[in-house]
Motif scaffolding. Structure first.
Motif, PDB file in Angstrom:
ATOM      1  N   THR A  33      65.788 -37.707 -57.522  1.00 62.44           N
ATOM      2  CA  THR A  33      65.077 -38.296 -58.579  1.00 62.44           C
ATOM      3  C   THR A  33      65.163 -37.828 -59.707  1.00 62.44           C
ATOM      4  OG1 THR A  33      63.134 -37.310 -58.248  1.00 62.44           O
ATOM      5  CG2 THR A  33      63.767 -39.150 -56.593  1.00 62.44           C
ATOM      6  N   SER A  34      65.334 -37.932 -61.158  1.00 61.87           N
ATOM      7  CA  SER A  34      65.438 -37.475 -62.545  1.00 61.87           C
ATOM      8  C   SER A  34      64.256 -36.339 -62.336  1.00 61.87           C
ATOM      9  CB  SER A  34      65.245 -39.194 -63.833  1.00 61.87           C
ATOM     10  OG  SER A  34      65.790 -40.252 -63.902  1.00 61.87           O
ATOM     11  N   ASN A  35      62.788 -35.816 -61.638  1.00 64.41           N
ATOM     12  CA  ASN A  35      62.799 -34.977 -62.149  1.00 64.41           C
ATOM     13  C   ASN A  35      63.216 -33.452 -61.349  1.00 64.41           C
ATOM     14  OD1 ASN A  35      60.701 -36.329 -62.793  1.00 64.41           O
ATOM     15  ND2 ASN A  35      59.281 -36.797 -60.762  1.00 64.41           N
ATOM     16  N   GLU A  73      70.619 -41.827 -58.901  1.00 67.28           N
ATOM     17  CA  GLU A  73      69.140 -42.040 -58.962  1.00 67.28           C
ATOM     18  C   GLU A  73      67.938 -42.777 -59.473  1.00 67.28           C
ATOM     19  OE1 GLU A  73      68.207 -39.152 -63.739  1.00 67.28           O
ATOM     20  OE2 GLU A  73      70.069 -40.005 -63.394  1.00 67.28           O
ATOM     21  N   THR A 123      65.005 -43.551 -61.168  1.00 69.91           N
ATOM     22  CA  THR A 123      64.085 -43.121 -62.974  1.00 69.91           C
ATOM     23  C   THR A 123      62.434 -43.133 -62.286  1.00 69.91           C
ATOM     24  OG1 THR A 123      64.716 -44.893 -63.813  1.00 69.91           O
ATOM     25  CG2 THR A 123      66.688 -43.631 -63.614  1.00 69.91           C
ATOM     26  N   SER A 166      56.848 -32.180 -60.402  1.00 69.26           N
ATOM     27  CA  SER A 166      58.029 -31.881 -62.014  1.00 69.26           C
ATOM     28  C   SER A 166      56.945 -30.624 -62.620  1.00 69.26           C
ATOM     29  CB  SER A 166      57.635 -32.851 -62.381  1.00 69.26           C
ATOM     30  OG  SER A 166      58.451 -32.864 -63.786  1.00 69.26           O
ATOM     31  N   LEU A 174      67.746 -33.613 -66.452  1.00 73.22           N
ATOM     32  CA  LEU A 174      67.874 -34.719 -65.793  1.00 73.22           C
ATOM     33  C   LEU A 174      66.262 -35.649 -66.466  1.00 73.22           C
ATOM     34  CD1 LEU A 174      69.081 -34.874 -62.580  1.00 73.22           C
ATOM     35  CD2 LEU A 174      69.913 -35.422 -64.310  1.00 73.22           C
ATOM     36  N   ILE A 175      65.403 -35.104 -66.211  1.00 76.84           N
ATOM     37  CA  ILE A 175      63.918 -35.270 -66.677  1.00 76.84           C
ATOM     38  C   ILE A 175      63.778 -35.324 -68.479  1.00 76.84           C
ATOM     39  CG2 ILE A 175      62.726 -33.669 -66.465  1.00 76.84           C
ATOM     40  CD1 ILE A 175      61.264 -36.874 -65.599  1.00 76.84           C
ATOM     41  N   ARG A 196      65.928 -35.847 -70.228  1.00 73.63           N
ATOM     42  CA  ARG A 196      66.630 -37.922 -70.722  1.00 73.63           C
ATOM     43  C   ARG A 196      66.240 -38.627 -70.565  1.00 73.63           C
ATOM     44  NH1 ARG A 196      71.423 -38.089 -66.866  1.00 73.63           N
ATOM     45  NH2 ARG A 196      70.530 -39.015 -65.936  1.00 73.63           N
ATOM     46  N   GLN A 197      65.250 -38.660 -69.163  1.00 73.86           N
ATOM     47  CA  GLN A 197      64.279 -39.816 -69.677  1.00 73.86           C
ATOM     48  C   GLN A 197      63.025 -39.831 -70.416  1.00 73.86           C
ATOM     49  OE1 GLN A 197      65.003 -42.164 -67.085  1.00 73.86           O
ATOM     50  NE2 GLN A 197      66.981 -41.423 -67.260  1.00 73.86           N
TER      51      GLN A 197
END
Length: 377
Positions: free
Chosen positions: A96-98, A120, A122, A151, A338-339, A341-342
Motif C-alpha cells: 500500500t501507499s502507507n 501498489e 492507493t 500509517s 509513497l504516502i 506522493r499521494q
C-alpha cells in the motif's frame, strides 16, 4: 519540553522496564551460551518474554516469535526470508501507499534483482485502504500482501481483519506492520489471519530502543538473513534451521528484550487507559487544528498520529518554530515517501504530532496556541 514525537519513540517508559534492564546489565550473561546459572537465568527470562508476547498477540502453536534489533530488521527478515523462496520465478506482491521504507525498500530491492512485480494500492478519497481493492489486485502469482496497520504519517488505520480473510481465502501470505498500532490497540495474529507481524519495541509498547520482533506462521519457509553463532549445533558449519535459533545469530540484546517484556506487560495491563487517553488527545488536537486558519490537515482518525502543514511554511520551519518554544514534533517525510506522493507533500513534508501516555490536554492546547499565534505574525 513538551514531547509530541511518540510515533518515533515513546517518551514514557514504565519503571519496571528500568528495573529489569538494570538487573540484567548488572549480571550480564549470554543466554544459551554457557552452563552457568547466570546464563541459564538470562535464557529463561528471554524465553518467558517470548512466550508472554506470543500470548498477548493471540499466537497458537504454529506461530514463532523472533527477536530483532527493531521493526526494520523484522521487516527485512519477513520480506527477504519469505520471498527469496521464489527467486527463480515471477511473483506479484501487493503493498500500500502507507508503507514505511522498512517495507518499501526491501520490496524495491527485490524488484530490481528478480522477477518481482509490485502492485501498489492507493488510498481512497477518505485516505483509507480498501480491502476490496486489495482483493481485486490479487493474481495467480501473488505471494504476499503487505499492509501498514496504522500509517505513521496520516494515522489512518487499515482494516486488517477483512484483508486477512481475503488473504486466507486466496491462499496468499499476509504481512502486517504494527509499528504504530501495538500498544494502542489489540492485535490478534490468529483472528486476523496474519502470517507475518512486525513490530518495534520502542514505540507503543514503551520498550527500549534497539528492540523489535517478527511473529510468523511456521508453515511458511523462512530463510535466515543473518548467519553465525547460535549456541546450538556448533559442530556444524550449516546454519540451524529451527526457530528461533535460525534467525537470532550472535549475542542477542538480552537486557533490551527483558526490558521490552516488562514494558509490554505494563502496556497490556494499562491498554484501556492508554487507548482512551490517546483517542481523547488526538480528537482534541484534530478539532483544534480545524479551527485555526491556514492549517492544511492530512489526518482524520483518533489513532494518536496527526499530520498537518501551515500556510506556505515548510514543515521544518514549523518544527524549528515549535522547538524554540520547547515543543518536540517530527517534520519531513517520516521515511514514508509513497504516502507523501499521494498527499502531494513529497517536497514539503508534513508536521507530525504524535501523543503518548504521559501527554496531557495542556500539551495539546500549548501546541495549538503556538500554531494559531503564527496567524498574527
Amino acid at each position: 519540553m513538551i514531547y509530541l514525537d511518540n510515533a518515533a519513540t515513546s517518551r514514557f517508559k514504565p519503571r519496571r522496564m528500568f528495573d529489569e534492564m538494570f538487573k540484567q546489565l548488572s549480571y550480564s550473561a549470554n543466554p544459551g551460551r554457557g552452563g552457568h546459572n547466570d546464563s541459564i537465568d538470562t535464557a529463561i527470562k528471554i524465553y518467558d518474554t517470548r512466550s508472554m508476547l506470543k500470548s498477548l498477540l493471540g499466537c497458537d502453536k504454529r506461530h514463532e516469535l523472533i527477536f530483532t534489533s527493531g521493526c526494520t530488521e523484522a521487516c527485512n527478515l519477513a520480506i527477504f526470508g519469505y520471498l527469496l523462496n521464489f527467486k527463480n520465478q515471477h511473483i506479484d506482491v501487493i503493498y500500500t501507499s502507507n508503507e514505511h521504507n522498512s517495507v518499501a525498500r526491501p520490496l524495491y530491492c527485490l524488484k530490481s534483482q528478480s522477477d518481482v512485480n509490485l502492485i501498489e494500492i492507493t488510498p481512497d478519497g477518505d485516505g483509507n485502504i480498501s480491502p476490496s481493492n486489495i482483493a481485486s489486485a490479487i493474481t495467480a502469482d501473488t505471494k504476499l500482501i503487505c499492509v501498514n496497520h496504522i500509517s505513521n504519517v496520516t494515522g489512518n488505520m487499515t482494516d486488517i481483519f477483512e484483508i486477512g480473510k481475503i488473504a486466507k481465502s486466496r491462499n496468499v501470505a499476509f504481512l502486517v506492520d504494527t509499528a504504530q498500532s501495538l500498544g494502542h490497540v489489540s492485535v490478534d495474529v490468529a483472528e486476523n489471519n496474519i502470517d507475518f507481524l512486525v513490530c518495534a519495541g520502542h514505540k507503543g509498547l514503551h520498550g527500549p530502543q534497539g528492540t523489535g520482533f517478527l511473529v510468523y506462521d511456521t508453515r511458511h519457509n523462512l530463510l535466515p538473513i543473518r548467519y553465525g553463532g547460535t549456541g546450538t549445533h556448533s559442530e556444524s558449519l550449516e546454519q540451524p534451521t529451527a526457530p528461533p535459533d535460525a534467525y537470532e545469530s550472535g549475542t542477542v540484546n538480552g537486557a533490551g528484550i527483558i526490558g521490552l517484556g516488562a514494558s509490554a506487560e505494563w502496556t497490556h495491563q494499562n491498554l484501556a487507559k492508554i487507548s482512551l487517553n490517546s483517542r481523547y488527545l488526538t480528537g482534541e488536537l484534530l478539532y483544534g487544528l480545524k479551527q485555526i486558519r491556514n492549517v492544511k490537515l492530512y489526518s482524520s482518525q483518533t489513532t494518536g498520529v496527526v499530520s498537518f502543514n501551515f500556510k506556505d511554511y515548510s514543515s521544518t520551519d514549523i518544527g524549528d518554530y515549535l522547538n524554540d518554544r520547547d515543543i518536540a514534533v517530527r517534520c519531513g517525510l517520516h521515511c514514508a515517501p509513497l504516502i507523501h506522493r499521494q498527499l502531494g507533500t513529497l517536497e514539503s513534508g508534513t508536521v507530525r504530532v504524535s501523543v503518548g501516555y504521559n501527554n496531557s490536554i495542556k500539551d495539546v492546547h500549548a501546541l495549538l496556541k503556538h500554531i494559531d499565534d503564527l496567524n498574527r505574525q
